[in-house]
Design an enzyme around this catalytic site. Structure first.
Site: not given
Ligand code: GLU
Length: 462
Positions: A232-234
């Site tokens: 994910s964007k994390r």
């Protein structure tokens, strides 16, 4: 002939997982001399946008994944789905259902209470309704398939229930359009993410109802971040085009994506596209989740940058980083890239390592100033250096070097006594590529100006 497809829904940019799916299909087609079809699944009008479709095409082009047919847009094929829906109705393989949401909820609750399957119980099957949602009449039994990369899957049809092919507003569902198109396009292998495993038995049931030959199905492993949670964007950018903007090379990206779930027996890491095409095989795709490791991608990108043509790198820098490139119009980007090509991992790092090339004023950290510039005699040395460099008729690397070395001899000092302070006033750093090359690239005017700026600093120091 092997015929594969990439069938993205244009509801957002091309993300890393989608690009990996596209790449594996493309590699399989190229490896086997088969056909690669691009199909845009845009029947969900609320979530699909033209901009997203364009972003997907741009991402594919950037990666160099060319398609042999398409792009087909499902929105333009609605009449085909309608035709096949009608065929299923005519053959009594599908039926209209008018159950309300409340009724369906109630049904589900009751089924669960008595521990029965929660799929639709088929109560409208024989009502002969003429409108409502269109459901597939699912036969009793099990639906089985052998995944190309995993084990055998077996689904109990009663758990699936008579699912919807066409909504009450007339729009076809994903499973229906997908199966109709895969059938009509003679797809031989469906290679896609493992989030689609629950859809596969439904699509097989549609294939069977339509009398189409089913393709083989292979579900690619999930992509995780290094902390083992779904990517994910994390974990960094998930959009492929963000990697372009961040100065990654498409060759590195393709090489890296290819290793997300696939490898050769000898665990080779670096592959040209031609080599990937030659060596790619479905047999070596694993079912375990793949880990997206940004460090490794950066390392790989560094390898590709090192091997790349500096002229091409310069044009990427100028095209992909427009605001910066505009400011740096007169800056010899290609020459600067040559200086750093061997040590950067992403292209914008040239702005970090070589920041002094890109701004008119440089910053000299206090401790460097103190350590190098405030030494005895430095001011005199820099004054003389300025005089020598100012008068040079040519300002290339070797002329500068010769002038500095002659000056050192004349003054009876070491060349280093000139080079160290000169490096500091020109770059603000203690370490840089060869200072004569740096000076030549900065140009006479800026070099002289920076030495003068250095004096100002010396004045404030003393
Ligand atoms: N349109 C689907 C998606 O973007 C993929 C369908 C498929 O590959 O079968 O998830």
């Amino acid at each position: 002939m092997v015929t594969v497809r990439f069938a993205p829904s244009p509801t957002g940019y091309l993300h890393v997982g989608g690009a990996r799916t596209a790449l594996f299909n493309w590699l399989y087609a190229r490896n086997t001399g088969g056909k690669f079809i691009l199909r845009i699944e845009d029947t969900d009008v609320k979530r699909s946008t033209q901009a997203a479709a364009q972003a997907i095409l741009d991402g594919m082009k950037w990666l160099g994944l060319d398609w042999d047919e398409g792009p087909y847009f499902q929105q333009a094929r609605l009449h085909i789905y309608q035709e096949y829906a009608q065929k299923l109705v005519d053959e009594d393989k599908a039926y209209y259902c008018t159950c309300s949401v409340d009724e369906l909820d109630e049904q589900k609750k009751q089924a669960m209470n008595i521990g029965r399957a929660a799929g639709y119980d088929g109560r409208c099957r024989n009502k002969g309704e003429k409108q409502g949602v269109l459901r597939l009449k699912i036969p009793e039994g099990n639906t089985i398939f052998h995944d190309l990369f995993r084990d055998r899957f077996e689904f109990d049809n009663s758990l699936i229930g008579d699912f919807i092919l066409v909504r009450s507003d007339g729009t076809p569902t994903y499973n229906f359009t997908c199966a109709v198109d895969d059938g009509l396009m003679d797809i031989t292998h469906v290679i896609r993410g493992d989030d689609h495993i629950p859809n596969t038995p439904k699509q097989l049931l549609i294939f069977s109802a339509l009398g189409f030959n089913p393709p083989r199905f292979g579900h690619l492993p999930l992509i995780l971040g290094t902390d083992k949670s779904p990517l994910s964007k994390r974990h960094g950018a998930v959009s492929v085009m963000a990697y372009q903007e961040q100065g990654f090379l498409p060759e590195a990206m393709v090489n890296y994506l290819a290793l997300l779930g696939w490898s050769t027996t000898d665990s080779q890491q670096l592959f040209s596209k031609e080599e990937l095409i030659k060596k790619f095989s479905l047999k070596r795709i694993v079912k375990n989740p793949a880990v997206f490791d940004m460090e490794k991608l950066q390392w790989m990108n560094g390898v590709y940058i090192k091997q790349a043509n500096p002229k091409e790198l310069a044009s990427i820098v100028q095209n992909c980083l427009p605001q910066r490139a505009q400011r740096e119009e007169k800056i010899p980007v290609e020459e600067i890239i040559k200086l750093y090509q061997g040590r950067i991992r992403v292209l914008p790092e040239i702005y970090e390592f070589g920041d002094f090339f890109f701004s008119s004023k440089i910053h000299i950290p206090e401790e460097i100033c103190h350590e190098i510039l405030s030494k005895d005699g430095v001011k005199e040395i820099l004054t003389e250096t300025k005089r020598v460099l100012e008068t040079l008729k040519m300002f290339d690397h070797s002329t500068i070097e010769e002038a500095i070395r002659t000056m050192a001899e004349r003054l009876g000092i070491k060349a280093g006594d000139i080079i160290h302070p000169l490096r500091v006033v020109l770059t603000g750093k203690k370490v840089s590529p060869g200072i004569f090359e740096v000076a030549a690239l900065l140009g006479q005017e800026r070099v002289v100006q920076r030495i003068s700026d250095g004096f100002v600093l010396l004045q404030t120091e003393s």
